[in-house]
Design an enzyme around this catalytic site. Structure first.
Site, mmCIF file in Angstrom:
data_model
loop_
_atom_site.group_PDB
_atom_site.id
_atom_site.type_symbol
_atom_site.label_atom_id
_atom_site.label_comp_id
_atom_site.label_asym_id
_atom_site.label_seq_id
_atom_site.Cartn_x
_atom_site.Cartn_y
_atom_site.Cartn_z
ATOM 1 C CD GLU A 1 32.963 22.694 81.233
ATOM 2 O OE1 GLU A 1 32.127 22.571 80.487
ATOM 3 O OE2 GLU A 1 33.697 22.395 80.774
ATOM 4 C CD GLU B 1 32.190 19.690 76.452
ATOM 5 O OE1 GLU B 1 32.267 20.199 76.097
ATOM 6 O OE2 GLU B 1 31.552 19.536 77.912
HETATM 7 C C1 NOJ Z 1 31.688 22.478 78.014
HETATM 8 C C2 NOJ Z 1 33.322 23.318 77.249
HETATM 9 O O1 NOJ Z 1 33.501 22.610 78.034
HETATM 10 C C3 NOJ Z 1 33.743 24.590 78.086
HETATM 11 O O2 NOJ Z 1 34.326 25.631 77.808
HETATM 12 C C4 NOJ Z 1 31.840 25.647 77.258
HETATM 13 O O3 NOJ Z 1 32.773 27.088 77.769
HETATM 14 C C5 NOJ Z 1 30.809 24.930 78.537
HETATM 15 N N1 NOJ Z 1 30.415 23.698 78.411
HETATM 16 C C6 NOJ Z 1 30.064 25.995 77.782
HETATM 17 O O4 NOJ Z 1 29.268 25.467 76.654
#
Ligand code: NOJ
Length: 469
Positions: A373, A165
């Protein structure tokens, strides 16, 4: 509702969020160690990842969870400063190598494919001290670190994510200053960091391509976050344009240079340039890539790795006063539809994922897509029977099924965030994203499956929704 044969069902974690062992066995400090130790209520109750889920010593417990679910893929990240304590290859921590070797070997011995993220928000503090992602010097350090990882683990790891991200990182860490190093640079720092992150990713991809691909035969990508957006008033041209800009500023900002032509979207360039002019800057606050850099960046991903959590409605909002900021540059207001239910910032909009997948397929030439994710938190304390959360996940899987069957999207893998409840950055342990509950009061950090974990295991077993709640 059977998914295509061989569809990948995974779960994900990240080093700082689960490992603990923040200074164990020669690990160097990362920016999150420094930031959480400074206190100051920037993190919920000043919590830290010093122990987190204890995965540094409890990896075998994690493996049990992975096996219980029957995952085909497990995504985790390497802690850069556990391997290279000061961020450089000047000193290599053999204990760090041994830890990740064990994870990789155990996964493979159990038929689980590792997806390894090189860098998930936890920059070595030593590199932050030299300017972090605001400085171009970090690109070289990242490239050397990536080469070190490919050569150390690439005989067994075939699926790599360079950076997690970059958009969220650039915005939260260097623009808004909510993530370490905690210093805001509204309207400038985010772009500068993003610019360096893109170049660092591209350099690492080229390193893989020229030095390792032939022998290792793996794939390298970058994990991009984007919410889905809909125009608040579908009949308003201004809102429709605002929706396009919202996606351009968060997703295409990275995806267009990397997947298409080495450069930012026109709409981003023109908006930042005209706003900068209005504010009296001599040139745009958005840095420019040289022609050589564009060539270097273009085509540097072997698959599309995306994250989906939520959606918003958007409206055009003129930045009349010329306020500084990335959302202000985009001239977009984000807000939820009043009918959407939410947990924290995650408004539950299952159909948003299908639209986002379709957008990526159309815009980026139907690439192989991995969802690296996908998740929904529960507030602490969270009931083990999370049937309601499961209901949302079930709807999400239905949308994925439609995306594959009806829209012919080339989706190959879906990883749930997260395997375990863990340290949710500034929200600490108050927001629980796990498929397994972790008791953070108990030194043994017991892992107990939520109902969602049991249902997810059924989906994996049946390669689809048959037989689920
Ligand atoms: C994206 C992130 O990569 C991760 O580290 C985070 O815990 C999740 N979103 C949830 O917010």
């Amino acid at each position: 509702m059977a998914f295509p044969a061989g569809f990948g069902w995974g779960a994900a974690t990240a080093a700082y969020q689960v490992e603990g062992g923040w200074n164990a066995d020669g690990k160097g400090p990362s920016v999150w160690d420094t930031f959480t130790h400074q206190g100051g209520e920037r993190v919920f109750k000043n919590q830290t990842g010093d122990v987190a889920c204890g995965s540094y010593t409890l990896w075998e417990e994690d493996l049990k969870c992975i096996k219980q679910l029957g995952l085909t893929h497990y995504r985790f990240s390497l802690s850069w400063s556990r391997l290279l304590p000061d961020g450089t290859t000047g000193f290599i921590n053999q204990k760090g190598i041994a830890y990740y070797n064990k994870i990789i070997d155990d996964l493979l011995a159990n038929g689980v494919i590792p997806i390894v993220t090189l860098y998930h928000f936890d920059l070595p503090q030593a590199l932050e001290d030299q300017g972090g992602w605001l400085s171009e010097a970090v690109i070289d350090s990242f490239n050397k670190y990536a080469q070190f990882c490919f050569s150390t683990f690439g005989d067994r790891v075939k699926q790599w994510i360079t950076i997690n991200e970059p958009g969220i990182l650039a915005l939260f860490a260097y623009d808004l200053g909510m993530f370490p190093p905690g210093v805001p640079h509204f309207g400038t720092g985010g772009y500068q960091a993003a610019h360096n992150l893109i170049k660092a990713h591209a350099r690492a991809w080229h390193s893989y391509d020229s030095l390792f691909r032939k022998e290792q035969k793996g794939m390298v990508s970058i994990a991009l976050f984007s919410g889905w957006v809909e125009p608040a008033d579908p009949n308003s041209m201004a809102d429709q344009e605002a929706a396009k800009r919202a996606i351009a500023f968060q997703l295409d900002f990275f995806a267009k240079p990397i997947f298409i032509d080495g450069d930012y979207p026109e709409v981003v360039k023109s908006h930042v340039a005209s706003m900068s002019k209005k504010q009296g800057y001599p040139s745009s606050r958005l840095p420019e890539f040289t022609e050589e850099e564009k060539k270097m960046i273009k085509g540097t991903a072997d698959f599309f790795a995306m994250h989906y959590y939520t959606a918003r409605l958007v409206k055009y909002r003129e930045n009349e006063k010329g306020e500084l900021g990335i959302c202000q540059d985009a001239e977009v207001d984000f807000f939820p539809d009043p009918s959407w239910k939410s947990v924290d910032w995650v408004y539950m909009v299952p159909w948003g994922i299908r639209k986002l997948l379709k957008y990526i397929a159309d815009m980026y030439n139907n690439p192989v897509i991995y969802i690296t994710e996908l998740g929904l938190p529960q507030k602490d304390p969270a009931p083990l029977d999370d049937t309601q959360r499961w209901e949302y996940f079930r709807q999400i899987f239905q949308e994925l099924f439609k995306a594959i069957q009806l829209d012919k999207v080339n989706l190959k893998v879906c990883c749930m965030w997260s395997l375990l409840d863990n340290f949710e950055w500034t929200q600490g342990y108050s927001s629980r994203f796990g498929l397994f509950h972790v008791d953070f009061e108990d030194p043994a950090r017991p892992r107990v499956p939520y109902t969602s974990a049991k249902e997810y295991a059924k989906i994996i077993r049946n390669n689809g929704l048959e037989g689920c709640l």
